[in-house]
Design a protein around this motif. Structure first.
Motif, mmCIF file in Angstrom:
data_model
loop_
_atom_site.group_PDB
_atom_site.id
_atom_site.type_symbol
_atom_site.label_atom_id
_atom_site.label_comp_id
_atom_site.label_asym_id
_atom_site.label_seq_id
_atom_site.Cartn_x
_atom_site.Cartn_y
_atom_site.Cartn_z
ATOM 1 N N VAL A 1 2.181 -3.857 8.072
ATOM 2 C CA VAL A 1 3.463 -3.491 8.678
ATOM 3 C C VAL A 1 4.135 -2.402 7.840
ATOM 4 C CG1 VAL A 1 5.751 -4.346 9.325
ATOM 5 C CG2 VAL A 1 3.740 -5.789 9.679
ATOM 6 N N SER A 2 4.781 -1.461 8.503
ATOM 7 C CA SER A 2 5.509 -0.406 7.805
ATOM 8 C C SER A 2 6.717 -0.982 7.077
ATOM 9 C CB SER A 2 5.976 0.648 8.808
ATOM 10 O OG SER A 2 6.928 1.521 8.215
ATOM 11 N N TRP A 3 6.923 -0.520 5.866
ATOM 12 C CA TRP A 3 8.100 -0.923 5.090
ATOM 13 C C TRP A 3 9.383 -0.500 5.787
ATOM 14 C CZ3 TRP A 3 9.258 -3.522 0.573
ATOM 15 C CH2 TRP A 3 10.527 -3.296 0.023
ATOM 16 N N PHE A 4 9.345 0.619 6.480
ATOM 17 C CA PHE A 4 10.553 1.196 7.073
ATOM 18 C C PHE A 4 10.816 0.704 8.500
ATOM 19 C CE2 PHE A 4 9.006 4.251 3.917
ATOM 20 C CZ PHE A 4 10.140 4.442 3.158
ATOM 21 N N SER B 1 10.879 9.178 4.196
ATOM 22 C CA SER B 1 9.873 8.114 4.220
ATOM 23 C C SER B 1 8.543 8.633 3.711
ATOM 24 C CB SER B 1 9.710 7.559 5.642
ATOM 25 O OG SER B 1 9.147 8.553 6.497
ATOM 26 N N LEU B 2 7.622 7.730 3.548
ATOM 27 C CA LEU B 2 6.218 7.972 3.247
ATOM 28 C C LEU B 2 5.483 6.705 3.652
ATOM 29 C CD1 LEU B 2 5.386 7.527 -0.548
ATOM 30 C CD2 LEU B 2 7.526 6.741 0.467
ATOM 31 N N LEU C 1 0.857 -1.181 0.000
ATOM 32 C CA LEU C 1 0.000 0.000 0.000
ATOM 33 C C LEU C 1 0.895 1.234 0.000
ATOM 34 C CD1 LEU C 1 -3.094 0.579 2.267
ATOM 35 C CD2 LEU C 1 -1.427 2.398 1.900
ATOM 36 N N VAL C 2 0.619 2.167 -0.899
ATOM 37 C CA VAL C 2 1.403 3.401 -1.021
ATOM 38 C C VAL C 2 0.474 4.596 -0.854
ATOM 39 C CG1 VAL C 2 2.862 4.807 -2.518
ATOM 40 C CG2 VAL C 2 3.057 2.312 -2.571
ATOM 41 N N ALA C 3 0.833 5.501 0.033
ATOM 42 C CA ALA C 3 0.078 6.744 0.227
ATOM 43 C C ALA C 3 1.020 7.915 -0.006
ATOM 44 C CB ALA C 3 -0.523 6.797 1.631
ATOM 45 N N PRO C 4 1.079 8.472 -1.210
ATOM 46 C CA PRO C 4 1.953 9.619 -1.464
ATOM 47 C C PRO C 4 1.604 10.794 -0.553
ATOM 48 C CG PRO C 4 1.111 8.709 -3.514
ATOM 49 C CD PRO C 4 0.351 8.059 -2.410
#
Length: 750
Positions: A656-659, A679-680, A628-631
């Motif tokens: 889970v957060s990618w970072f 980050s984003l 999931l990507v939220a610009p």
């Protein structure tokens, strides 16, 4: 187009002959033929009134089409969008005043009782999808045109429209219709399918596709190459009204148990999306449009990327690689590139691929103009002269791709450029195609050619490339398209402004296009018009490097990062390297898209149709199935996003957060965060396995050397296909994960 003035009145100058009765019907092979007419009180009502012939067919299982014809004697010079079809899957029966047409799990029931005309599409469970209810099929007579001269009396001419109105249900949402930059949900909008060069901040669109997707798990495709007008709850609040000028309207209702299955059937009908070479997923850098550039400038850019350790895969020469006024003579300007062949070789020795800008317009100052005129390779006026104008290049003409010799002439010049080292072409423009007082070589209807032209243009260039390098290694960077254009990728979003609002509208446009059968899309990172402030540049970089394709491009200013500050270089480096590490995942998702028509960048509704909270979300997306990507669309880094809910995810753990693998998110919740430029919001979906390779320097490198799998939550019977970067149609390894249930948020499996 609107013909009514409220529920009771028509607009001045229009009359509608509504069909209310099935006069007769017949079954012929896999088709049903019907004769429709107005309300019948007695036999005299068959006189002095319109009738419409209807044909019901099924080109593919789960797809039922209806062709409505008022007058069949009109000339039909085409063009027509190609359809793939098979036979033998339709079942037809009639009883109790109705004829039933079944194709797979899709049914069409047509009432044939006197004065009781109704079409109802439903599933095998008899759940209604859509249909024609009272006064929803008609022929519109237009008394407002130049042809309508009252002094002609009995023989007065009317130009007319075919009109079909399809029912909508409560809370039904509509999507697609090509790359549209306005509201993502199309309910309440009036949409004309007519390609225009209007930028991204208007209702006009470069890529118009007469196909919409419904939240009720069906789609509607109108097979008409001319202008198609959709009134989507904007004229009748319970209907989609579809009208086309002329005497004939053909459309198809496409069913799927999920929105993804609808797209699979739609692309099976209109054309399978083609794949692109792995190198195209790397970062593209352009000269920008009206900037000054020569060998020294370009080399300086490339050295800057090398010195800052920013991976770069493709360099693009925009329009001024050719001399002004001579577009498109397809010759490098020798004043700026005195030995272009040698220079391109030096660029390729750096490991770069080369792209060049072109369009299908030939300025009068071009060396190709005289030859094209003498040989009849251009669109002509009715008197046989070349159609010209000054609105782009002075005295420009337009190549007529309906002439096979003209197409071969043009593509032979592209072959010469490929021999010099060019790997890809940006096929710009092709929206401003004349349709009045012109003629085409093959006699096609100029109005229908207006949109269709872009298909011929992209097809000619794409097929020229693939003849040379093979289908798995050819690609365009195209701005305009039409149905079936998914076979000639990639497409980008056109001229956007350098603002956060334009970045958001670009995403809306891309998501709409990718709900219309397209699986690849890109935007101009940083915006095309204007110069982006550093914050916008960095946020667009984050978004652009999580798009299927990623290109730094502008109009009057360069897009190399250090111009905006060295911190921009750091953000770009991190984002490019992250995307390259995702190459195994991207190649797998692209191959799935090729097979199924499901895009790389997915609207939340497409991936989570059972969660109504996703229906209107257009500021985030799924990048493939797992991420999931939220610009971030704000200068201060604040962002709101929704974590969708599905029954499967609830049993597999948390997002889970990618970072930060210790940072988790609950399904069905909205979150509000603030991110710095490192980050984003990128969230990993529970129950998934995502292949990555952090050792890759380019997308073409060996995916197996350093391959890892990010396992999120509990996994049951997962399979990962590792695709060959040298042949993106081939799988070189299948990794299977039978069961992982150790309670960890994320595991890295080498």
């Amino acid at each position: 187009m609107k013909f009514t003035d409220g529920m009771w009145c028509l607009r001045e100058g229009y009359t509608i002959d509504w069909m209310s009765n099935v006069e007769r019907f017949a079954v012929e092979d896999d088709a049903v033929q019907l004769l429709l007419n107005k309300y019948q009180r007695h036999r005299g009502d068959t006189l002095n009134s319109s009738a419409i012939s209807a044909e019901v067919t099924s080109p593919l299982e789960g797809v039922i089409g209806v062709k409505l014809v008022h007058w069949a004697g009109q000339l039909d010079n085409g063009p027509h969008f190609h359809l793939n079809s098979t036979k033998g899957h339709a079942k037809i029966s009639s009883a109790d005043g109705a004829v039933n047409y079944q194709s797979g799990l899709l049914n069409l029931n047509i009432k044939t009782s006197a004065n009781d005309l109704e079409f109802v599409w439903s599933t095998d469970t008899q759940k209604k999808l859509t249909g024609h209810s009272v006064r929803s099929i008609g022929y519109v007579r237009d008394r407002t045109t130049d042809k309508t001269r009252w002094e002609d009396g009995l023989y007065i001419e009317h130009e007319g429209y075919m009109l079909a109105e399809l029912d909508l249900g409560v809370n039904e949402k509509l999507y697609g219709l090509g790359e549209r930059f306005g509201p993502f949900v199309k309910n309440g909008q009036s949409v004309d399918i007519w390609n225009e060069d209007g930028g991204t901040s208007s209702e006009l669109a470069y890529k118009n596709i007469p196909f919409y997707l419904s939240s009720k798990r069906y789609g509607v495709f109108v097979r008409h190459a001319g202008k198609v007008s959709f009134e989507l709850q904007s004229e009748r609040t319970t209907r989609v009204n579809i009208s086309v000028p002329g005497q004939e309207l053909e459309y198809f209702v496409i069913y799927g148990s999920t929105p993804k299955e609808v797209l699979r059937r739609y692309t099976a009908l209109t054309g399978q999306p083609s794949l692109v070479p792995s190198w195209s997923y790397n970062l593209w850098l352009t000269t920008s449009f009206t900037t000054n550039y020569d060998e020294q400038t370009v080399t300086g850019f490339l050295d800057g990327f090398r010195d800052r350790d920013i991976p770069l895969g493709v360099f693009h020469f925009d329009a001024f690689w050719m001399k002004s006024y001579q577009w498109c003579d397809l010759q490098f300007d020798e004043d700026y590139f005195p030995n272009a062949t040698a220079y391109l070789k030096r660029l390729k020795d750096r490991g770069l691929r080369i792209s060049v800008w072109l369009n299908s317009y030939i300025g009068q100052a071009s060396r190709l103009f005289k030859e094209g005129k003498e040989k009849g390779y251009f669109i002509k006026r009715l008197d046989g002269s070349v159609w010209q104008w000054d609105l782009w290049q002075a005295g420009m003409a337009i190549i007529d791709f309906t002439n096979p010799e003209a197409s071969e002439w043009f593509t032979n010049h592209l072959m010469r450029l490929m021999d010099m080292g060019v790997d890809s072409f940006k096929t710009d423009f092709a929206e401003r195609i004349p349709f009045k007082n012109v003629k085409f070589h093959d006699g096609s209807d100029p109005v229908r050619m207006h949109n269709y032209y872009s298909l011929l243009y992209n097809k000619a260039v794409y097929e020229a490339m693939t003849r040379r390098v093979g289908k798995a290694k050819g690609l365009l960077f195209a701005r305009s398209t039409a149905p079936g254009g998914q076979a000639y990728p990639v497409h980008w979003g056109g001229d956007c402004e350098s603002t956060f609002e334009a970045m958001a509208e670009s995403l809306r446009g891309g998501l709409s296009l990718m709900l219309s059968g397209y699986i690849f899309w890109a935007s101009d990172i940083g915006g095309f018009e204007g110069t982006p402030p550093p914050a916008l540049y960095k946020r667009w970089v984050q978004f652009g490097l999580l798009s299927s394709h990623s290109r730094l491009h502008g109009s009057g200013s360069y897009r190399v990062p250090w111009i905006y500050g060295e911190d921009c270089s750091e953000v770009l480096r991190d984002c490019v390297k992250r995307k390259i590490s995702l190459t195994p995942y991207i190649l797998q998702e692209a191959l799935n898209g090729h097979r199924s028509g499901v895009p790389l960048m997915r609207a939340m509704f497409l991936e989570f149709p059972d969660d109504p909270n996703t229906y209107s979300i257009d500021t985030q997306y799924m990048f493939g199935s797992n991420l999931l990507v939220a610009p971030v669309f704000t200068e201060d880094g604040s962002v709101s996003f929704y974590v969708p809910r599905s029954s499967e995810d609830d049993t597999r753990g948390k997002w889970v957060s990618w970072f930060d693998y210790d940072k988790t998110y609950e399904s069905g919740q909205w979150y509000h965060e603030t991110h710095d430029f490192s980050s984003l919001p990128i969230l990993i979906r529970p129950g998934t396995v995502t292949p990555v390779n952090r050792k890759l320097k380019t997308p073409q490198d060996d995916p197996l050397n350093g391959l890892e799998f990010i396992v999120c939550g509990e996994v049951e019977d997962a399979k990962v296909e590792v695709v060959d970067p040298e042949d993106v149609h081939e799988v070189i390894k299948i990794a299977e994960f039978a069961s992982i249930q150790d309670g960890k948020n994320v595991r890295i499996v080498a």
